[in-house]
Design an enzyme around this catalytic site. Structure first.
Site, short mmCIF file in Angstrom:
data_model
loop_
_atom_site.label_atom_id
_atom_site.label_comp_id
_atom_site.label_asym_id
_atom_site.label_seq_id
_atom_site.Cartn_x
_atom_site.Cartn_y
_atom_site.Cartn_z
N PRO A 107 0.76 -1.24 0.00
CA PRO A 107 0.00 0.00 0.00
C PRO A 107 0.80 1.29 0.00
CG PRO A 107 -0.02 -1.01 2.17
CD PRO A 107 1.00 -1.71 1.36
N GLU A 108 0.46 2.17 -0.92
CA GLU A 108 0.81 3.58 -0.86
C GLU A 108 -0.54 4.28 -0.78
OE1 GLU A 108 3.45 5.30 -3.77
OE2 GLU A 108 4.83 3.63 -3.63
#
Length: 269
Positions: free
Chosen positions: A2-3
């Site tokens: 995740p970003e």
DNA sequence: AGTCACCTGATT
DNA sequence: AATCAGGTGACT
């Protein structure tokens, strides 16, 4: 994985699936997931409260519960948060989960176990999140924001972009891709980038994130459109040794702040 | 400002 | 066996 874009997609999903649900029980496989807070404390406070809303701030997922309590979930490197019909059927890599009063489960799946779940009073969480920099997809993010933050900084611009107290949510991929598109060498000191380049960098950050949010949301929604979601491949990230699609030079990988940085020596000065 | 620890799994 | 991983916080 995740970003900001994946975190945003998780929030959208939770908002649709979990809003209004009530938490019955909180379980944690290991005390690590809530440390330095006690699992028992989190479980006790959370029990019986309903999910009033889900927000994102940077890479943080904020789950507002009834009674002015907010859960902060950080996915770190490999976390994922999703609702399932039956929490008894869960992967071994689920480090914590919430039993919902309707029988469903909210799972925190995190193979590397680096993710965190913390509990805050509502007024505490705002102060905590105020430590983060500007939201890059909000109107308050302007070229001037970047210029002022960068002024006098000798930090390599890639690390500067990944500093969450400057811009909240940029990660290793988006920073590298935005710098490529803006034609900036990731090693260049942040304070020595011309105003014109900063203007370009600002625009490319927004462009890269907008597109990635779009892709991530589609991918999370319908697997059928996954190809469409993947239609914006990385120009440099994870492409060491390959030819730059723009100038044909070989894409390089270097270390910055203990992480890999990918860039094109031809396009990025 | 740079390095390391935190963890586990996939790949070389 | 060694290296790598989309993150962050705590150390020099």
């Amino acid at each position: 994985m995740p970003e900001l874009p994946e975190v945003e997609a998780v929030c959208l999903r939770l908002r649709r699936q979990a809003k209004g649900a009530k938490v019955a029980v909180f379980h944690a496989q290991r005390p690590n997931v809530t440390a330095p807070q006690y699992v028992e404390m989190v479980a006790t406070v959370v029990a019986g409260r309903s999910i009033e809303g889900v927000r994102r701030r940077g890479k943080n997922i904020l789950i507002d519960l009834s009674g002015n309590v907010t859960l902060r979930v950080h996915l770190r490197m490999t976390g994922d948060l999703y609702v399932v019909a039956d929490a008894r059927l869960r992967p071994v890599t689920v480090r914590a989960w919430f039993s919902l009063s309707d029988g469903r489960g909210l799972l925190f799946n995190d193979p590397r176990a680096l993710g965190k779940i913390h509990l805050y009073a509502r007024e505490e969480i705002d102060a905590e999140m105020a430590k983060l920099g500007v939201e890059p997809l909000s109107r308050t993010f302007r070229p001037q924001t970047l210029r002022e933050a960068a002024r006098g900084s000798r930090m390599p611009v890639k690390l500067f972009l990944m500093d969450q107290s400057v811009v909240a949510g940029l990660g290793n991929i988006s920073a590298a891709e935005a710098l490529f598109r803006a034609g900036i060498d990731p090693r260049k000191p942040a304070g020595r980038i011309s105003p014109g380049r900063i203007l370009r960098l600002h625009a490319e950050i927004v462009r890269v994130l907008r597109h990635a949010v779009q892709s991530a949301s589609i991918a999370y929604k319908s697997p059928r459109r996954f190809e469409e979601a993947e239609s914006f491949p990385n120009a440099v990230y994870d492409r060491e040794g390959e030819e730059c699609g723009n100038c044909g030079r070989i894409i390089r990988r270097i270390q910055q702040g203990g992480r890999s940085t990918y860039f094109c020596p031809g396009c990025q000065k």
